[in-house]
Structure formats: structure tokens, C-alpha cells
Design an enzyme around this catalytic site. Structure first.
Site, PDB file in Angstrom:
ATOM      1  N   CYS A   2      19.826   6.833  -0.115  1.00 33.51           N
ATOM      2  CA  CYS A   2      20.398   7.826   0.720  1.00 33.51           C
ATOM      3  C   CYS A   2      19.360   8.811   1.203  1.00 33.51           C
ATOM      4  CB  CYS A   2      21.493   8.597  -0.019  1.00 33.51           C
ATOM      5  SG  CYS A   2      22.869   7.422  -0.317  1.00 33.51           S
ATOM      6  N   ARG A  27      15.356   5.299   3.261  1.00 33.04           N
ATOM      7  CA  ARG A  27      16.184   5.477   1.775  1.00 33.04           C
ATOM      8  C   ARG A  27      17.552   4.680   2.040  1.00 33.04           C
ATOM      9  NH1 ARG A  27      13.649   9.838  -0.350  1.00 33.04           N
ATOM     10  NH2 ARG A  27      15.373  10.381  -1.748  1.00 33.04           N
ATOM     11  N   TRP A  75      23.151   4.383   1.263  1.00 39.45           N
ATOM     12  CA  TRP A  75      22.757   3.212   0.617  1.00 39.45           C
ATOM     13  C   TRP A  75      23.926   3.325  -0.283  1.00 39.45           C
ATOM     14  CZ3 TRP A  75      21.833   1.824  -4.603  1.00 39.45           C
ATOM     15  CH2 TRP A  75      21.509   0.646  -4.815  1.00 39.45           C
ATOM     16  N   ASN A  99      23.187  12.865  -1.988  1.00 44.72           N
ATOM     17  CA  ASN A  99      22.453  11.756  -2.656  1.00 44.72           C
ATOM     18  C   ASN A  99      22.576  11.679  -3.852  1.00 44.72           C
ATOM     19  OD1 ASN A  99      20.398   9.941  -3.096  1.00 44.72           O
ATOM     20  ND2 ASN A  99      18.624  11.585  -2.533  1.00 44.72           N
ATOM     21  N   LYS A 483       6.758  -9.335  -3.310  1.00 39.17           N
ATOM     22  CA  LYS A 483       6.645  -9.047  -1.927  1.00 39.17           C
ATOM     23  C   LYS A 483       7.232  -9.826  -1.212  1.00 39.17           C
ATOM     24  CE  LYS A 483       5.743  -5.889  -1.976  1.00 39.17           C
ATOM     25  NZ  LYS A 483       5.806  -4.850  -2.750  1.00 39.17           N
ATOM     26  N   HIS A 502       7.199 -25.533 -19.453  1.00 43.24           N
ATOM     27  CA  HIS A 502       7.994 -25.294 -20.458  1.00 43.24           C
ATOM     28  C   HIS A 502       9.485 -24.951 -19.935  1.00 43.24           C
ATOM     29  CE1 HIS A 502       4.964 -25.077 -23.507  1.00 43.24           C
ATOM     30  NE2 HIS A 502       4.329 -24.474 -22.796  1.00 43.24           N
ATOM     31  N   LYS A 601      14.246   2.527  -0.243  1.00 44.83           N
ATOM     32  CA  LYS A 601      12.885   2.965  -1.115  1.00 44.83           C
ATOM     33  C   LYS A 601      13.352   4.313  -1.958  1.00 44.83           C
ATOM     34  CE  LYS A 601       8.239   3.310   0.002  1.00 44.83           C
ATOM     35  NZ  LYS A 601       7.845   2.319  -0.278  1.00 44.83           N
TER      36      LYS A 601
END
Ligand code: F6R
Length: 606
Positions: A2, A27, A75, A99, A483, A502, A601
Site C-alpha cells: 500500500c 507498493r 494491496w 497502510n 525471478k 528423490h 514491493k
């Protein structure tokens, strides 16, 4: 997580707010909104989607003039992505943006209901607005201070009160806020990038403080209403560093920023074959008598810890554990004054990493953080901070921050070696020379961009991919895989190469890309045996290496061969190649590289 911004002064607020939100969009980009106040009128425009949608809506809105306002890009945490859940939220006298997360919002909503408050949204934030309004009897400061005693969770708020036109009241416990005053007026935001158009001077609002913004002043108060002199900071990077500068995406630009970021982080700290932290004011004492190192971090930053672990253990024989901060804080870790805890973080605000640091401090460990954002909470609360000089990282996917975090690990390893007399002068001089050589190769890897793009095109339609590596290369593989998956949505995993058979090898079928990382001579033949196993099952093998692979012709389909460096320093060139691969796959797939879905982010909530 946010983005928030506020302005009051001589200029029209709407453009400042929307422009600032465009800078803060990394954000969160679920919805965005602004509230602009003029005299006794507060107008709100909000909408789901990116800030571009908000800009469009603002441009066609009825009069949105006014020189005081607040803005938010969301967000979503509580409540879906809807116009109603978008901030700002209003309750009675209060218009508020937030936020963070209010953890006790359900209990509060129930008790506020008895007082006649009914929420229209599903958010925790609206409950905070209702609470502040319920406590408001004409003095905003008192209402905020009382709310602070009741609210649990993390918050940075900007609040406008109907009967205090032209004023903004901001309160912070955990979520970051920076503020500034210029002759145009008072500004506040979650991050300095939003304010760079107007100023490079700012202060970080300390936790448990209130900021009062009027058209003529900005004042920082403690919770008991004492005025406090803010500690001013100055942004020392060029403002163009926060622009795309001709690149298609921030991520692409930030990949290309790496030679400079590495140079700025490493070179001032290498002197005559020693790691020199004198300009960082890091005392040698912190490295003395260390018998254990714990690295704690999240995501990409944690991968830098994996690199550090390999380096410190193999070179210095000091045991290192790498802990995800989100787990570390709840696992009752064993720490003492001989433990060095290294917190790695780009933003310096990641809630889990901050909590991990506080725990380490509480338990008497020595703490040092590797941080990119100056003055951030983790930087302030660590015993010492080694700043990485990457400049602002805007793309949600971390690239240059990772490279400089790894560089920070290489510097700390050298310092530990020196202080604990684990390397001779000659060995240290050799280490420094090879370190410099390795970071210089990043320029050459960038020249391979088109070639790597060609390989990306071959795998662009894949559903899944696997990254393999052994020893140091597992850390590189982990970061390469993260990435790719976070931006291209390819279902990608990293494996210690020997572990694949495995279980996971059952997922390897005809054409599945296997990206094998080979920078470590001592495990090369073992790695290649694993590569043969997947090749035999039809995998499309891409070797990413600094080695001469001619002995293995026919085992791989594509080869990305970066300039050879000493094995210890294999991280840098190969990492950049993997970043370019992920970038190009994503562009081919047609996704927004800088703003992948569901992400933000700077994760300032738990
Ligand atoms: C991935 C990415 C994240 C961050 C993580 C920690 O590309 O950027 O995994 O590395 O959220 O963030 P910081 O470094 O700010 O603590």
C-alpha cells in the site's frame, strides 16, 4: 505494501496525489483513490485497478480542486478488490488512508456497532476510521492518540478531519512514512520516490509519532504531544534513478543498473586487500569472537543469505544458518552474544524481517543489516548497517538489490576473515582482486542480452521449469527460479541437483526446461551427471555457466556462457544472465514485468 501520500499547501493537491501514487504503485495496484479537501468540502475519487484508472476517473470528475488531500494505492489484505474497499474511507468527521493491518478490527467493529457505527466496506481500515471518529471530540491529536492505545496491528495513517480544513494528521506505529516541507507546502508519503519531484530533503517519521501538516508547517510530535525536531535526511541519488530512462520496464533498467550498483557498493569498501567499513561506522568489535552466524531475510533477500552461507562456511568454517524471517520470529531461536545475526533487506521495512531483528536484539545477539533504503526501520534498529548503494528499486521483482546484497555478504565474509585472522594478507588481497574481476564481468553479461532473449523465446510457452544447482549454485538457482515464476507465472522450482531424483524428476517430461547452473568446479561432474538424467527424459537443458562446457557437448540444448571468474565469485555474472532470461520470457508471454499479479514491493504486513 500500500502506498500513501498526503499534501497540503499552495498547489492543487489532486495532481500531486495522483502523480505521487504513480510513483508508489509498485507498493500495490489493486485499487487507488484520493480525497481532496476544500473548505468544508471533501471530494473522493476511487476505483479498482491501477493508478492509470484513477487518473482517468479524476480527469472526468466534477470539480476536484483543493490544496489539501490524501491518496492511496492498495494491496488488498482484508476484503476483495472493489471500489467500496478502496481507500480513502470515511466515517463521520474522519477521512482516512492506511497502510498496514488492524489485527483487532473484528472486535472493534462489534463494539463500534453498539455505538451506531456500521461499516460499508469489508476492510480493517474502515474500522480504524470509525474508531477515530468515535474518539473525536474536536481535537484530532487526542483522537489519534487514544486510537493508538486501542488499535492492534501495523499502521501508517493520514487523516483529514472535516472541521479542520487544510490540515492532515498522520500517525505511524509500524508502517513507514516519510515527510517533508517545502515552500509549496507539507508532504508525506510511504516512500521518498513519491516526493522526489518536489524535494530531496525529508525525515523518516519515527514509530509511535504523530505528524501535523498545515499549509504553513509540518510538525513532528511524540505521543505525549511534545514537539520533536525531525532528523533530516537527503536523497543522494539522482532523481532520474527513479525513472525508466528509456527502458521498456523498470526491471530492465534495474538489471542494467547493476554494474554501477555493484561498483558503488563494493569499491569504496575495498582498500589494499581489506574490507574497509570505516565510512559505515561499523566497529570491528561486532565481528570478534563470533562462533555462529544467522542470516534472516525473506524472498530474494533470503537467497542472498544462501550465497553468504556457502561462502562463510566453506571459507571460514563458521557455521551459518539461513532462516526465513517469517519462521525465525516464531521458532524460539537460540542466540547469544557470540551469534552474529545478519538481516538482509532491500526496503528495510519488511515486517517479518523487522520482527526477526527485534528478537535478535532482545536476545543479545550482535546484529548487522544489509539494507538498501536509507533510514528505514531495519537500518535504524540494527547495531550496525551496511548500506547497499543500488539506488531506488522500483520493479516489484528484485534484481539489482539482490546483486548488491550478495556483494554485502562477500564484504562481510572478508571482514570476518580478517578480524578473526582466518585469511593471510595474500589471501585477502587475492580475494579482493577476484571480487573486483567478478563484478566487472556483469557488463559483459549485459552484452549477451539479445542472445539470451533468443533462448527465452524457445521456452516462452512452457508451463513449468526447474533450476538445478549444487553448493553455491543452489542459491543462484533459487533466485533465478523465483525471478522467472514471480513475473512470468511459469511454475518454476529450484532444486539441489542431486535431490531431483528423490521425487521431482517424475515431473520432467519432453521439452520441460531445466536450467542448470554450473559455476563450481568441485561439483561440476556431479551436476552434469544429474543433467544427463533429465536429458535422458527429454528435458530442454539450458546450461548457465562460466565454465568451458565442450566436454559436455550434446548433453545440453542451449548454453549461456558468461565470462569465467574464480569459483567463489560465480554469483554475479550468472545471476544477471538468469534475470535477463526471466525478463525476456515474461515479455514474450505478454505480462506486465514490473507489476506481477498479487504482489507488492515492501511487505510491511505479516
Ligand atoms: C522478489 C522480491 C521479494 C523480496 C522480499 C524481501 O523479487 O523482491 O522476494 O526480496 O519481499 O523484501 P526486502 O528485501 O525489502 O526485505
Amino acid at each position: 505494501m500500500c502506498g500513501i501520500i498526503g499534501f497540503t499547501g499552495k498547489l492543487q493537491a489532486a495532481e500531486i496525489l495522483v502523480g505521487g501514487l504513480e510513483q508508489l504503485e509498485y507498493r500495490g495496484y489493486d485499487s487507488a483513490g484520493i480525497a481532496v479537501n476544500e473548505n468544508d468540502q471533501t471530494k473522493i475519487v476511487k476505483t479498482t485497478g491501477k493508478v492509470a484508472n484513477l487518473r482517468e476517473k479524476v480527469s472526468t470528475a466534477d470539480d476536484i480542486s483543493g490544496t489539501c488531500g490524501i491518496g492511496h494505492t492498495r494491496w488488498a489484505t482484508h476484503g476483495g478488490v472493489t471500489d467500496t474497499n478502496a481507500h480513502p474511507h470515511v466515517s463521520g468527521n474522519v477521512t482516512l488512508i492506511h497502510n498496514g493491518i488492524i489485527e483487532n478490527y473484528k472486535e472493534l467493529a462489534a463494539s463500534l456497532k453498539e455505538k451506531g457505527y456500521f461499516a460499508v466496506s469489508e476492510t480493517d481500515t474502515e474500522v480504524a476510521a470509525m474508531l477515530i471518529d468515535s474518539l473525536y471530540t474536536g481535537d484530532p491529536f487526542t483522537a489519534l492518540r487514544e486510537a493508538d492505545k486501542i488499535l492492534e496491528g501495523a499502521y501508517g495513517f493520514c487523516v483529514m478531519f472535516k472541521d479542520h480544513p487544510g490540515e492532515i494528521y498522520c500517525m505511524r506505529n509500524a508502517s513507514p512514512l516519510v515527510a517533508s516541507y517545502t515552500e509549496d507546502g507539507a508532504f508525506i508519503a510511504s516512500d521518498m520516490v513519491a516526493l522526489l519531484k518536489y524535494t530531496k530533503d525529508y525525515f523518516v517519521v519515527p514509530e509511535e509519532h504523530i505528524v501535523v501538516m498545515t499549509q504553513d508547517a509540518i510538525t513532528l510530535y511524540t505521543m505525549d504531544e511534545k514537539v520533536e525536531e525531525p532528523k533530516m535526511l537527503h536523497v543522494d541519488w539522482d532523481t532520474t534513478a527513479a525513472q525508466k530512462g528509456g527502458y521498456a520496464y523498470f526491471m530492465q533498467k534495474e538489471i542494467y543498473d547493476q554494474p554501477e550498483a555493484l561498483h558503488n557498493t563494493v569499491m569504496p569498501r575495498l582498500h589494499n586487500g581489506h574490507a574497509d567499513f570505516s565510512a559505515d561506522n561499523i566497529s570491528d568489535d561486532i565481528f570478534k569472537g563470533i562462533n555462529r552466524v544467522v542470516v534472516t531475510a525473506c524472498g530474494t533477500a533470503m537467497h542472498a543469505g544462501l550465497i553468504g552461507r556457502h561462502l562463510i562456511e566453506s571459507m571460514l568454517r563458521i557455521p551459518v544458518t539461513v532462516e526465513l524471517s517469517s519462521e525465525f520470529r516464531y521458532m524460539n531461536p537460540i542466540l547469544d552474544e557470540n551469534t552474529l545475526v545478519i538481516v538482509v533487506t532491500q526496503s528495510g521495512e519488511t515486517a517479518d524481517s523487522l520482527a526477526a531483528l527485534r528478537l535478535a536484539n532482545e536476545r543479545g545477539a550482535k546484529t548487522i543489516s544489509i539494507v538498501n533504503v536509507k533510514g528505514s526501520s531495519i537500518a535504524r534498529e540494527s547495531d550496525y548497517v551496511l548500506y547497499t548503494h543500488a539506488g531506488p528499486e522500483i520493479a516489484v521483482a528484485s534484481t539489482k538489490a539482490f546483486s548488491v546484497q550478495c556483494a554485502g555478504m562477500y564484504l562481510i565474509a572478508l571482514k570476518l576473515a580478517e578480524i578473526n585472522q582466518m585469511m593471510s594478507e595474500e589471501e585477502m588481497a587475492d580475494y579482493c582482486a577476484k571480487f573486483e574481476e567478478a563484478i566487472a564481468t556483469v557488463e559483459d553479461v549485459l552484452k549477451m542480452d539479445d542472445y539470451i532473449k533468443g533462448i527465452a523465446e524457445k521456452i516462452k510457452d512452457t508451463f513449468s521449469a526447474f533450476y538445478l544447482g549444487r553448493s553455491l549454485d543452489f542459491g543462484i538457482a533459487s533466485e533465478g527460479s523465483l525471478k522467472l515464476k514471480e513475473i512470468s507465472y511459469v511454475n518454476s522450482e529450484a532444486y539441489n541437483a542431486g535431490e531431483l531424483k528423490h521425487g521431482t524428476i517424475s515431473l520432467v517430461t519432453e521439452g520441460v526446461p531445466i536450467i542448470a547452473i554450473a559455476t563450481q568446479d568441485h561439483v561440476l561432474s556431479k551436476l552434469m551427471a544429474n543433467v544427463e538424467e533429465v536429458k535422458a527424459r527429454g528435458a530442454h537443458v539450458i546450461m548457465v555457466t562460466d565454465k568451458d562446457m565442450s566436454a559436455y557437448d550434446g548433453i545440453y540444448d542451449d548454453l549461456i556462457q558468461v565470462p569465467e571468474v574464480d569459483d567463489k565469485f560465480g554469483t554475479f555474472g550468472v545471476t544477471v544472465a538468469l534475470q535477463l532470461l526471466a525478463y525476456h520470457v515474461t515479455v514474450f508471454r505478454g505480462y506486465d514485468v514490473d507489476q506481477p499479479r498479487n504482489l507488492a514491493k515492501s511487505v510491511t504486513v505479516e
